[in-house]
Design a protein around this motif. Structure first.
Motif, PDB file in Angstrom:
ATOM      1  N   LEU A 284       0.810  -1.215   0.000  1.00  0.00           N
ATOM      2  CA  LEU A 284       0.000   0.000   0.000  1.00  0.00           C
ATOM      3  C   LEU A 284       0.847   1.272   0.000  1.00  0.00           C
ATOM      4  O   LEU A 284       0.317   2.381   0.125  1.00  0.00           O
ATOM      5  CB  LEU A 284      -0.944  -0.003   1.203  1.00  0.00           C
ATOM      6  N   GLY A 285       2.169   1.132  -0.100  1.00  0.00           N
ATOM      7  CA  GLY A 285       3.021   2.302  -0.254  1.00  0.00           C
ATOM      8  C   GLY A 285       3.387   2.970   1.057  1.00  0.00           C
ATOM      9  O   GLY A 285       3.278   2.391   2.141  1.00  0.00           O
ATOM     10  N   THR A 286       3.791   4.236   0.951  1.00  0.00           N
ATOM     11  CA  THR A 286       4.340   4.962   2.102  1.00  0.00           C
ATOM     12  C   THR A 286       3.434   6.082   2.616  1.00  0.00           C
ATOM     13  O   THR A 286       3.828   6.864   3.480  1.00  0.00           O
ATOM     14  CB  THR A 286       5.698   5.575   1.734  1.00  0.00           C
ATOM     15  N   ASP A 287       2.211   6.160   2.104  1.00  0.00           N
ATOM     16  CA  ASP A 287       1.285   7.197   2.571  1.00  0.00           C
ATOM     17  C   ASP A 287      -0.103   6.594   2.780  1.00  0.00           C
ATOM     18  O   ASP A 287      -1.120   7.199   2.441  1.00  0.00           O
ATOM     19  CB  ASP A 287       1.227   8.355   1.574  1.00  0.00           C
ATOM     20  N   ALA A 288      -0.143   5.393   3.337  1.00  0.00           N
ATOM     21  CA  ALA A 288      -1.413   4.695   3.541  1.00  0.00           C
ATOM     22  C   ALA A 288      -2.150   5.257   4.754  1.00  0.00           C
ATOM     23  O   ALA A 288      -1.554   5.855   5.655  1.00  0.00           O
ATOM     24  CB  ALA A 288      -1.163   3.203   3.737  1.00  0.00           C
ATOM     25  N   THR A 289      -3.469   5.061   4.767  1.00  0.00           N
ATOM     26  CA  THR A 289      -4.312   5.458   5.891  1.00  0.00           C
ATOM     27  C   THR A 289      -5.045   4.225   6.410  1.00  0.00           C
ATOM     28  O   THR A 289      -5.642   3.478   5.639  1.00  0.00           O
ATOM     29  CB  THR A 289      -5.333   6.525   5.478  1.00  0.00           C
ATOM     30  N   GLU A 290      -5.004   4.055   7.711  1.00  0.00           N
ATOM     31  CA  GLU A 290      -5.662   2.919   8.365  1.00  0.00           C
ATOM     32  C   GLU A 290      -6.666   3.472   9.378  1.00  0.00           C
ATOM     33  O   GLU A 290      -6.388   4.475  10.036  1.00  0.00           O
ATOM     34  CB  GLU A 290      -4.609   2.061   9.064  1.00  0.00           C
ATOM     35  N   THR A 299     -10.379   5.772  15.405  1.00  0.00           N
ATOM     36  CA  THR A 299      -8.973   6.055  15.137  1.00  0.00           C
ATOM     37  C   THR A 299      -8.734   6.117  13.634  1.00  0.00           C
ATOM     38  O   THR A 299      -9.148   5.203  12.906  1.00  0.00           O
ATOM     39  CB  THR A 299      -8.058   4.972  15.745  1.00  0.00           C
ATOM     40  N   LEU A 300      -8.096   7.197  13.154  1.00  0.00           N
ATOM     41  CA  LEU A 300      -7.651   7.323  11.771  1.00  0.00           C
ATOM     42  C   LEU A 300      -6.162   7.655  11.805  1.00  0.00           C
ATOM     43  O   LEU A 300      -5.768   8.675  12.365  1.00  0.00           O
ATOM     44  CB  LEU A 300      -8.410   8.414  11.022  1.00  0.00           C
ATOM     45  N   ALA A 301      -5.347   6.778  11.226  1.00  0.00           N
ATOM     46  CA  ALA A 301      -3.894   6.962  11.246  1.00  0.00           C
ATOM     47  C   ALA A 301      -3.394   7.100   9.818  1.00  0.00           C
ATOM     48  O   ALA A 301      -3.566   6.188   8.998  1.00  0.00           O
ATOM     49  CB  ALA A 301      -3.221   5.773  11.929  1.00  0.00           C
ATOM     50  N   GLY A 302      -2.765   8.231   9.491  1.00  0.00           N
ATOM     51  CA  GLY A 302      -2.287   8.485   8.144  1.00  0.00           C
ATOM     52  C   GLY A 302      -0.778   8.455   8.049  1.00  0.00           C
ATOM     53  O   GLY A 302      -0.062   8.354   9.054  1.00  0.00           O
ATOM     54  N   GLY A 303      -0.263   8.537   6.816  1.00  0.00           N
ATOM     55  CA  GLY A 303       1.166   8.580   6.567  1.00  0.00           C
ATOM     56  C   GLY A 303       1.885   7.290   6.926  1.00  0.00           C
ATOM     57  O   GLY A 303       3.066   7.307   7.278  1.00  0.00           O
ATOM     58  N   LEU A 304       1.200   6.161   6.815  1.00  0.00           N
ATOM     59  CA  LEU A 304       1.779   4.876   7.209  1.00  0.00           C
ATOM     60  C   LEU A 304       2.469   4.192   6.032  1.00  0.00           C
ATOM     61  O   LEU A 304       2.018   4.306   4.880  1.00  0.00           O
ATOM     62  CB  LEU A 304       0.688   3.944   7.756  1.00  0.00           C
ATOM     63  N   THR A 305       3.516   3.468   6.317  1.00  0.00           N
ATOM     64  CA  THR A 305       4.142   2.587   5.336  1.00  0.00           C
ATOM     65  C   THR A 305       3.651   1.174   5.599  1.00  0.00           C
ATOM     66  O   THR A 305       3.905   0.608   6.662  1.00  0.00           O
ATOM     67  CB  THR A 305       5.672   2.631   5.442  1.00  0.00           C
ATOM     68  N   ILE A 306       2.904   0.637   4.639  1.00  0.00           N
ATOM     69  CA  ILE A 306       2.339  -0.707   4.788  1.00  0.00           C
ATOM     70  C   ILE A 306       2.741  -1.527   3.570  1.00  0.00           C
ATOM     71  O   ILE A 306       2.270  -1.285   2.455  1.00  0.00           O
ATOM     72  CB  ILE A 306       0.812  -0.659   4.933  1.00  0.00           C
ATOM     73  N   GLY A 307       3.645  -2.462   3.761  1.00  0.00           N
ATOM     74  CA  GLY A 307       4.097  -3.324   2.682  1.00  0.00           C
ATOM     75  C   GLY A 307       3.197  -4.521   2.483  1.00  0.00           C
ATOM     76  O   GLY A 307       2.268  -4.772   3.257  1.00  0.00           O
ATOM     77  N   ALA A 308       3.465  -5.283   1.444  1.00  0.00           N
ATOM     78  CA  ALA A 308       2.678  -6.473   1.141  1.00  0.00           C
ATOM     79  C   ALA A 308       2.895  -7.530   2.210  1.00  0.00           C
ATOM     80  O   ALA A 308       3.997  -7.689   2.737  1.00  0.00           O
ATOM     81  CB  ALA A 308       3.063  -7.023  -0.229  1.00  0.00           C
ATOM     82  N   GLY A 309       1.813  -8.251   2.528  1.00  0.00           N
ATOM     83  CA  GLY A 309       1.923  -9.340   3.482  1.00  0.00           C
ATOM     84  C   GLY A 309       0.847  -9.299   4.543  1.00  0.00           C
ATOM     85  O   GLY A 309      -0.120  -8.531   4.458  1.00  0.00           O
ATOM     86  N   ALA A 310       1.020 -10.126   5.561  1.00  0.00           N
ATOM     87  CA  ALA A 310       0.017 -10.260   6.619  1.00  0.00           C
ATOM     88  C   ALA A 310       0.080  -9.080   7.589  1.00  0.00           C
ATOM     89  O   ALA A 310       1.156  -8.611   7.950  1.00  0.00           O
ATOM     90  CB  ALA A 310       0.236 -11.562   7.367  1.00  0.00           C
ATOM     91  N   ILE A 325      -6.453   2.101   3.224  1.00  0.00           N
ATOM     92  CA  ILE A 325      -6.386   2.539   1.835  1.00  0.00           C
ATOM     93  C   ILE A 325      -4.969   3.035   1.555  1.00  0.00           C
ATOM     94  O   ILE A 325      -4.240   3.415   2.478  1.00  0.00           O
ATOM     95  CB  ILE A 325      -7.433   3.648   1.556  1.00  0.00           C
ATOM     96  N   ASN A 326      -4.582   3.031   0.277  1.00  0.00           N
ATOM     97  CA  ASN A 326      -3.189   3.334  -0.089  1.00  0.00           C
ATOM     98  C   ASN A 326      -2.929   4.816  -0.352  1.00  0.00           C
ATOM     99  O   ASN A 326      -2.057   5.170  -1.140  1.00  0.00           O
ATOM    100  CB  ASN A 326      -2.794   2.531  -1.333  1.00  0.00           C
ATOM    101  N   ARG A 327      -3.631   5.712   0.334  1.00  0.00           N
ATOM    102  CA  ARG A 327      -3.419   7.153   0.130  1.00  0.00           C
ATOM    103  C   ARG A 327      -3.940   7.911   1.338  1.00  0.00           C
ATOM    104  O   ARG A 327      -4.572   7.349   2.238  1.00  0.00           O
ATOM    105  CB  ARG A 327      -4.153   7.630  -1.129  1.00  0.00           C
ATOM    106  N   ALA A 328      -3.678   9.229   1.326  1.00  0.00           N
ATOM    107  CA  ALA A 328      -4.224  10.102   2.358  1.00  0.00           C
ATOM    108  C   ALA A 328      -5.700  10.388   2.070  1.00  0.00           C
ATOM    109  O   ALA A 328      -6.152  10.305   0.919  1.00  0.00           O
ATOM    110  CB  ALA A 328      -3.438  11.404   2.405  1.00  0.00           C
ATOM    111  N   LEU A 329      -6.447  10.709   3.102  1.00  0.00           N
ATOM    112  CA  LEU A 329      -7.855  11.058   2.949  1.00  0.00           C
ATOM    113  C   LEU A 329      -8.016  12.576   2.878  1.00  0.00           C
ATOM    114  O   LEU A 329      -7.255  13.329   3.505  1.00  0.00           O
ATOM    115  CB  LEU A 329      -8.668  10.530   4.131  1.00  0.00           C
ATOM    116  N   THR A 330      -9.004  13.027   2.118  1.00  0.00           N
ATOM    117  CA  THR A 330      -9.329  14.448   2.102  1.00  0.00           C
ATOM    118  C   THR A 330     -10.074  14.808   3.385  1.00  0.00           C
ATOM    119  O   THR A 330     -10.532  13.931   4.131  1.00  0.00           O
ATOM    120  CB  THR A 330     -10.209  14.794   0.897  1.00  0.00           C
TER     121      THR A 330
END
Length: 347
Positions: A284-290, A299-310, A325-330
């Motif tokens: 999901l890249g280096t600017d994911a939001t969880e 809880t909304l956490a942005g700017g995350l690095t989430i690589g492939a896998g479990a 999601i693999n981007r920042a939210l508006t």
């Protein structure tokens, strides 16, 4: 079930020092218990609801189908739990394992099998799932089943392991709903293409298992003599699109699906000891939001690095919703999502 309001002592059997008084089951010490038989419940998925008032102690056990299906530190409150009954007996039981207090307003309702509740499934992949002949099926084991009269007969399982499978059905890494009809309760393992699940309790009627394919083969096995001696019919395999949270090691670590009595909101109940769920994510890249909603809020956490896998889902005691999601939210998306997550919490 009968007399869930405990107006009298009818329909319930007491163990040790348990009593029925004041419209409730009273438990005072370890192994105090109240129980009753629920005809036709073995193997069924049920919504079990009750109210608990704790005066001291902690752990309360719920038995369904003769097996422990729930055990937690029960605080005062209302509980609604989705539980699968074992196949040993048709007994419901509330037993203290340290809990002292009362149980009242008990309700048990059957829930439709998973296959009846999922939508958007792929086309049928099983060949000759009605067992009109032996075509497409391979039988094996110490005492292989036989295909006769439009069903797979496992009565031979009384003498040893019995296996039924077909190849070239699944694509490794995809999820599939495997459904089949059993003539009686018992225990079966579902083949995942590279191995088997643990022994799953099955009920008389339709049963379903959600599996992640490790290889192309699918089937069922009674791995030990006497686990399942009935017949199987209407075998179905259909792909379930999307990514799914799973507990891949041991069902004992799986959170329980539960419902808030007041708001009606559904959540995953984590025992805060060893429960967890894992989802297999792409890169999901280096600017994911969880984001997630739990008993503590949103809880909304942005700017995350989430690589492939479990990735493990949040281990909250009550988890109402989760997403990534693999981007920042508006700003507008953040506001809308926050409102939605609070709705999921029942607010």
């Amino acid at each position: 079930m009968a007399n869930g309001g405990f107006e009298t002592g009818s329909s319930w059997t007491m163990n040790n020092g348990a009593t029925i008084a004041g419209g409730a089951l009273n438990l005072f010490a370890v192994n105090d218990a109240g129980k009753q038989n629920l005809a036709g419940s073995p193997g069924k998925i049920c919504l079990v609801s009750f109210e608990a008032v704790r005066t001291s102690g902690t752990k309360l056990r719920v038995y369904l189908g003769g097996e422990i299906v729930w055990e937690q530190n029960a605080q005062t409150g209302s509980f609604s739990l989705v539980l699968q009954a074992g196949s040993a007996t048709d007994e419901l039981q509330f037993r203290s394992n340290g809990f002292a207090g009362t149980i009242s307003n008990v309700s048990v309702r059957g829930i439709l099998p998973l296959g009846s509740r999922l939508t958007g499934l792929g086309p049928e992949l099983a060949v000759n799932g009605g067992f009109d002949s032996g075509s497409g099926w391979v039988v094996a084991g110490d005492a292989p089943p036989s295909i006769v009269s439009g069903a797979a007969d496992f009565s031979s399982n009384s003498a040893g392991s019995a296996e039924l499978a077909q190849s070239g059905v699944m694509v490794p890494g995809n999820w599939y709903l495997c459904s089949f009809e059993c003539s009686q309760p018992g225990a079966l393992q579902v083949q995942t293409g590279g191995g088997y699940t643990g022994a799953l309790t099955v009920a008389a009627g339709m049963n379903s298992a959600l599996v992640k394919a490790e290889g192309p083969a699918i089937g069922v096995r009674a791995g030990a003599a006497g686990q399942f001696t009935g017949a199987i019919d209407n075998f179905s395999v259909r792909q379930v699109p999307g990514r799914h949270a799973a507990q891949p090691v041991n069902d004992d670590f799986r959170p329980t699906l539960a419902q808030d009595a007041g708001s009606g909101a559904w959540y995953l109940s984590d025992d805060q000891i060893d429960d967890y769920l894992t989802v297999d994510l792409p890169d999901l890249g280096t600017d994911a939001t969880e984001w997630w909603a739990d008993g503590n809020g949103v809880t909304l956490a942005g700017g995350l690095t989430i690589g492939a896998g479990a990735r493990n889902l949040p281990g909250s005691q009550k988890l109402y919703a989760y997403g990534v999601i693999n981007r920042a939210l508006t700003a507008a998306e953040t506001a809308s999502l926050t409102g939605y997550l609070n709705e999921m919490r029942g607010l």
